[in-house]
Design a protein around this motif. Structure first.
Motif, short mmCIF file in Angstrom:
data_model
loop_
_atom_site.label_atom_id
_atom_site.label_comp_id
_atom_site.label_asym_id
_atom_site.label_seq_id
_atom_site.Cartn_x
_atom_site.Cartn_y
_atom_site.Cartn_z
N HIS A 103 109.93 12.88 -26.59
CA HIS A 103 110.14 12.36 -25.23
C HIS A 103 109.41 13.23 -24.22
O HIS A 103 108.90 14.32 -24.53
CB HIS A 103 111.63 12.24 -24.91
N ASN A 104 109.36 12.75 -22.98
CA ASN A 104 108.56 13.39 -21.93
C ASN A 104 108.88 14.87 -21.75
O ASN A 104 107.97 15.71 -21.64
CB ASN A 104 108.76 12.67 -20.59
N ALA A 105 110.16 15.20 -21.71
CA ALA A 105 110.55 16.59 -21.45
C ALA A 105 110.04 17.52 -22.54
O ALA A 105 109.59 18.63 -22.26
CB ALA A 105 112.07 16.69 -21.32
N MET A 106 110.11 17.08 -23.80
CA MET A 106 109.64 17.92 -24.91
C MET A 106 108.11 18.04 -24.89
O MET A 106 107.56 19.11 -25.17
CB MET A 106 110.11 17.34 -26.23
N LEU A 107 107.42 16.95 -24.56
CA LEU A 107 105.97 17.01 -24.46
C LEU A 107 105.54 17.98 -23.36
O LEU A 107 104.62 18.78 -23.53
CB LEU A 107 105.39 15.61 -24.18
N ASP A 108 106.22 17.90 -22.22
CA ASP A 108 105.92 18.81 -21.12
C ASP A 108 106.18 20.25 -21.51
O ASP A 108 105.38 21.15 -21.23
CB ASP A 108 106.76 18.45 -19.88
N ARG A 109 107.32 20.48 -22.17
CA ARG A 109 107.67 21.85 -22.54
C ARG A 109 106.68 22.42 -23.55
O ARG A 109 106.29 23.58 -23.47
CB ARG A 109 109.10 21.87 -23.12
N GLY A 110 106.28 21.58 -24.51
CA GLY A 110 105.29 22.03 -25.48
C GLY A 110 103.98 22.43 -24.83
O GLY A 110 103.38 23.46 -25.18
N LEU A 111 103.53 21.63 -23.87
CA LEU A 111 102.29 21.96 -23.15
C LEU A 111 102.45 23.25 -22.37
O LEU A 111 101.51 24.06 -22.29
CB LEU A 111 101.90 20.82 -22.22
N GLU A 112 103.61 23.45 -21.77
CA GLU A 112 103.85 24.69 -21.02
C GLU A 112 103.73 25.91 -21.94
O GLU A 112 103.12 26.93 -21.54
CB GLU A 112 105.24 24.65 -20.38
N ILE A 113 104.31 25.83 -23.14
CA ILE A 113 104.23 26.95 -24.08
C ILE A 113 102.78 27.17 -24.51
O ILE A 113 102.32 28.32 -24.64
CB ILE A 113 105.13 26.70 -25.30
N LEU A 114 102.05 26.10 -24.73
CA LEU A 114 100.64 26.22 -25.12
C LEU A 114 99.82 26.89 -24.01
O LEU A 114 98.93 27.70 -24.29
CB LEU A 114 100.06 24.85 -25.45
N ILE A 115 100.14 26.58 -22.77
CA ILE A 115 99.45 27.24 -21.65
C ILE A 115 99.80 28.73 -21.61
O ILE A 115 98.93 29.57 -21.34
CB ILE A 115 99.80 26.54 -20.32
N GLU A 116 101.06 29.05 -21.91
CA GLU A 116 101.45 30.46 -21.98
C GLU A 116 100.68 31.18 -23.08
O GLU A 116 100.29 32.35 -22.93
CB GLU A 116 102.95 30.58 -22.22
N ILE A 117 100.45 30.50 -24.20
CA ILE A 117 99.66 31.09 -25.29
C ILE A 117 98.25 31.38 -24.82
O ILE A 117 97.64 32.40 -25.20
CB ILE A 117 99.67 30.15 -26.51
N LEU A 118 97.72 30.51 -23.96
CA LEU A 118 96.36 30.72 -23.45
C LEU A 118 96.27 31.96 -22.57
O LEU A 118 95.17 32.49 -22.36
CB LEU A 118 95.89 29.49 -22.66
N ASP A 119 97.41 32.41 -22.06
CA ASP A 119 97.39 33.66 -21.27
C ASP A 119 96.94 34.84 -22.12
O ASP A 119 96.50 35.85 -21.59
CB ASP A 119 98.79 33.95 -20.70
N GLY A 120 97.08 34.70 -23.44
CA GLY A 120 96.70 35.79 -24.33
C GLY A 120 95.23 35.79 -24.72
O GLY A 120 94.79 36.70 -25.46
N VAL A 121 94.46 34.81 -24.24
CA VAL A 121 93.02 34.79 -24.55
C VAL A 121 92.33 35.91 -23.79
O VAL A 121 92.41 36.00 -22.57
CB VAL A 121 92.40 33.42 -24.18
N LYS A 122 91.64 36.77 -24.51
CA LYS A 122 90.98 37.92 -23.89
C LYS A 122 89.71 37.49 -23.17
O LYS A 122 89.06 36.52 -23.57
CB LYS A 122 90.65 38.97 -24.95
N PRO A 123 89.34 38.18 -22.09
CA PRO A 123 88.10 37.86 -21.38
C PRO A 123 86.91 37.86 -22.33
O PRO A 123 86.74 38.78 -23.13
CB PRO A 123 87.99 38.97 -20.34
N GLY A 124 86.10 36.81 -22.26
CA GLY A 124 84.96 36.68 -23.15
C GLY A 124 85.25 35.87 -24.39
O GLY A 124 84.34 35.51 -25.13
N SER A 125 86.55 35.60 -24.66
CA SER A 125 86.95 34.78 -25.81
C SER A 125 87.30 33.38 -25.34
O SER A 125 87.26 33.07 -24.15
CB SER A 125 88.14 35.42 -26.54
N THR A 126 87.69 32.53 -26.28
CA THR A 126 88.03 31.15 -25.94
C THR A 126 89.25 30.71 -26.74
O THR A 126 89.83 31.49 -27.50
CB THR A 126 86.83 30.22 -26.22
N ILE A 127 89.64 29.46 -26.59
CA ILE A 127 90.79 28.91 -27.30
C ILE A 127 90.49 28.85 -28.79
O ILE A 127 89.41 28.38 -29.19
CB ILE A 127 91.09 27.48 -26.78
N ASN A 128 91.43 29.30 -29.60
CA ASN A 128 91.19 29.17 -31.04
C ASN A 128 91.36 27.72 -31.47
O ASN A 128 92.00 26.92 -30.79
CB ASN A 128 92.09 30.11 -31.86
#
Length: 249
Positions: free
Chosen positions: A152-177
């Motif tokens: 449902h919408n809330a779970m889809l939104d929450r999953g995307l939020e966590i994925l964006i938080e994971i992107l915070d760990g991408v080091k400068p010069g690197s990209t999304i795995n």
């Protein structure tokens, strides 16, 4: 001679400076005012009498300036980092990505309409939406449509939020795995439309985060062109498919 008819009035605008009231409905003089109306005329008479207790024009007498200042944190967005020219996708390339994504979305829509077409391994995720560790453990697995389809919408939104938080760990010069990119694509493919306001905000955060990661790539390094591809895809889909055009390249 004074009329014995009662009237319910409607507002008409002759010009910007004058507001006139003209009769809208006539009510017989023998209609009695009742606390609990039982006919249409009795109801109209009760509404008319209640209306007499209010002024024609109502003005707000509260100062909302402080409230408006407090709300600024909800609408203020970080600037969207623009790409160097050699990392910026062409409009033709973006059109291809949108067309391919539209095909995937149509396939998902058909599945949602007819559950008999669902893959046999689809199962309901028994996941606490606030359990970040559980989400991250899920995203360590190989992404499958069966994990996302039907959320449902809330779970889809929450999953995307966590994925964006994971992107915070991408080091400068690197990209999304590659695996994280596949998960993001799967969640975007299942995101419901029309978009809720919260979903729009999350999608915009995704595009800005991708723009930020892309801005840290070295435009002089040939590998940066490949590294920018997944970032360009998500910026493209958010801006052009989900209509956040101000974020488009």
């Amino acid at each position: 001679m004074t009329s014995t008819k009662k009237h319910v009035y409607k507002t008409t605008h002759e010009d910007d400076s004058d507001t006139l009231l003209s009769p809208c409905f006539k009510i017989n003089s023998d209609v009695a005012l009742k606390e609990n109306p039982t006919t249409g005329e009795e109801y109209l008479l009760k509404v008319m009498k209640e209306r007499e207790n209010y002024s024609t024009v109502t003005k707000c007498n509260k100062d909302f300036s402080k409230f408006a200042q407090n709300q600024s944190c909800f609408v203020k967005e970080l600037p969207h980092a623009k790409a160097p020219d050699n990392l910026k996708p062409t409009i033709e390339w973006q059109n291809i990505q949108v067309a391919d994504f539209s095909d995937v979305r149509m396939y998902v829509s058909r599945l949602l309409l007819k559950k008999s077409l669902w893959p046999s391994d689809v199962r309901k995720l028994d996941l606490d939406p606030n359990n970040i560790i559980a989400w991250k453990n899920l995203f360590e697995r190989d992404p499958k449509l069966s994990y996302v389809l039907g959320l449902h919408n809330a779970m889809l939104d929450r999953g995307l939020e966590i994925l964006i938080e994971i992107l915070d760990g991408v080091k400068p010069g690197s990209t999304i795995n590659h695996k994280t990119g596949q998960w993001i694509y799967a969640f975007l493919a299942c995101t419901r439309q029309p978009l809720l306001s919260d979903t729009t905000s999350i999608l915009r955060s995704l595009a800005r985060k991708c723009g930020e990661i892309r801005s840290h790539l070295n435009p002089e390094d040939e590998s940066s062109i490949t590294a920018a591809v997944p970032l360009n895809i998500f910026i493209c889909l958010v801006s052009r498919y989900f209509r956040q055009y101000d974020l488009a390249d």
